[in-house]
Scaffold this motif. Sequence first.
Motif, PDB file in Angstrom:
ATOM      1  N   UNK B  35       0.914  -0.831  -0.096  1.00 25.53           N
ATOM      2  CA  UNK B  35      -0.061   0.097  -0.006  1.00 25.53           C
ATOM      3  C   UNK B  35       1.026   1.310   0.402  1.00 25.53           C
ATOM      4  N   UNK B  37       0.376   5.349   1.171  1.00 26.28           N
ATOM      5  CA  UNK B  37      -0.403   6.200   2.137  1.00 26.28           C
ATOM      6  C   UNK B  37       0.379   7.743   1.847  1.00 26.28           C
ATOM      7  N   UNK B  40      -4.756  12.998   2.459  1.00 22.81           N
ATOM      8  CA  UNK B  40      -5.684  12.925   2.596  1.00 22.81           C
ATOM      9  C   UNK B  40      -6.177  12.160   1.098  1.00 22.81           C
ATOM     10  N   UNK B  41      -5.029  11.258   0.901  1.00 22.17           N
ATOM     11  CA  UNK B  41      -5.820   9.892   0.688  1.00 22.17           C
ATOM     12  C   UNK B  41      -5.547   8.600   1.258  1.00 22.17           C
ATOM     13  N   UNK B  42      -5.699   8.725   2.404  1.00 24.15           N
ATOM     14  CA  UNK B  42      -5.667   7.284   3.309  1.00 24.15           C
ATOM     15  C   UNK B  42      -4.576   6.429   1.909  1.00 24.15           C
ATOM     16  N   UNK B  43      -4.665   4.813   2.954  1.00 17.77           N
ATOM     17  CA  UNK B  43      -3.323   3.860   1.923  1.00 17.77           C
ATOM     18  C   UNK B  43      -4.591   3.617   1.110  1.00 17.77           C
ATOM     19  N   UNK B  45      -3.688   0.947  -2.026  1.00 15.47           N
ATOM     20  CA  UNK B  45      -3.327  -0.740  -2.765  1.00 15.47           C
ATOM     21  C   UNK B  45      -3.040  -0.676  -3.994  1.00 15.47           C
ATOM     22  N   UNK B  90       3.605   1.053   2.831  1.00 17.18           N
ATOM     23  CA  UNK B  90       3.093  -0.327   3.476  1.00 17.18           C
ATOM     24  C   UNK B  90       3.356  -1.528   3.183  1.00 17.18           C
TER      25      UNK B  90
END
Lengths: 111, 111
Positions: B35, B37, B40-43, B45, B90
């Motif tokens: 992922x 990160x 504003x977009x988060x995680x 894939x 991540x």
Amino acid sequence: SQKIEQNSEALNIQEGKTATLTCNYTNYSPAYLQWYRQDPGRGPVFLLLIRENEKEKRKERLKVTFDTTLKQSLFHITASQPADSATYLCAPYMGRRALTFGSGTRLQVQP
Amino acid sequence: DAGITQSPRHKVTETGTPVTLRCHQTENHRYMYWYRQDPGHGLRLIHYSYGVKDTDKGEVSDGYSVSRSKTEDFLLTLESATSSQTSVYFCAITGQGGELFFGEGSRLTVL
């Protein structure tokens, strides 16, 4: 398209109060939903999983609800402590190849 | 401790150079994920793997490739890094209950 919405504004509460974080999702019915905690500079850590046939799940001071009609999950921390300060991510399983995450809500617990 | 190690933890590189990030697990888990990160977009894939030599694309796979020649290692390669690939990456593995265990992250800066 599928969307996950978490309040992007930080939530500030006083120690000892209950913190409630919201996760809304659209255009899908997830079989389950997970909540994670993330501290600055660290990877997310799994907290709780709730399935579509469960209304509520508890773990110590944590409680998660899952309303499939409203397409919403609420995450509660009771008797909050400054150590609970972190960003909390929700992740409904949207039927894709992996979990889809919201962008998270930052919780700040003031002593 | 889920036994996930990411390397390098920090890297600064220049536009156009190749970069490889490594994820190593000691748990013999079948599923592994990468992922990214961003604020504003988060995680999101990038790619995932469901076994040795079995990989598939995620929602933001353009500009990335992966390889998994051994169960324990999942490599993410940026063939020609761009500034838009500056991010925190991540790696994660799936636990028995469907929860994800994340590594500590690799912070990449592309100048």
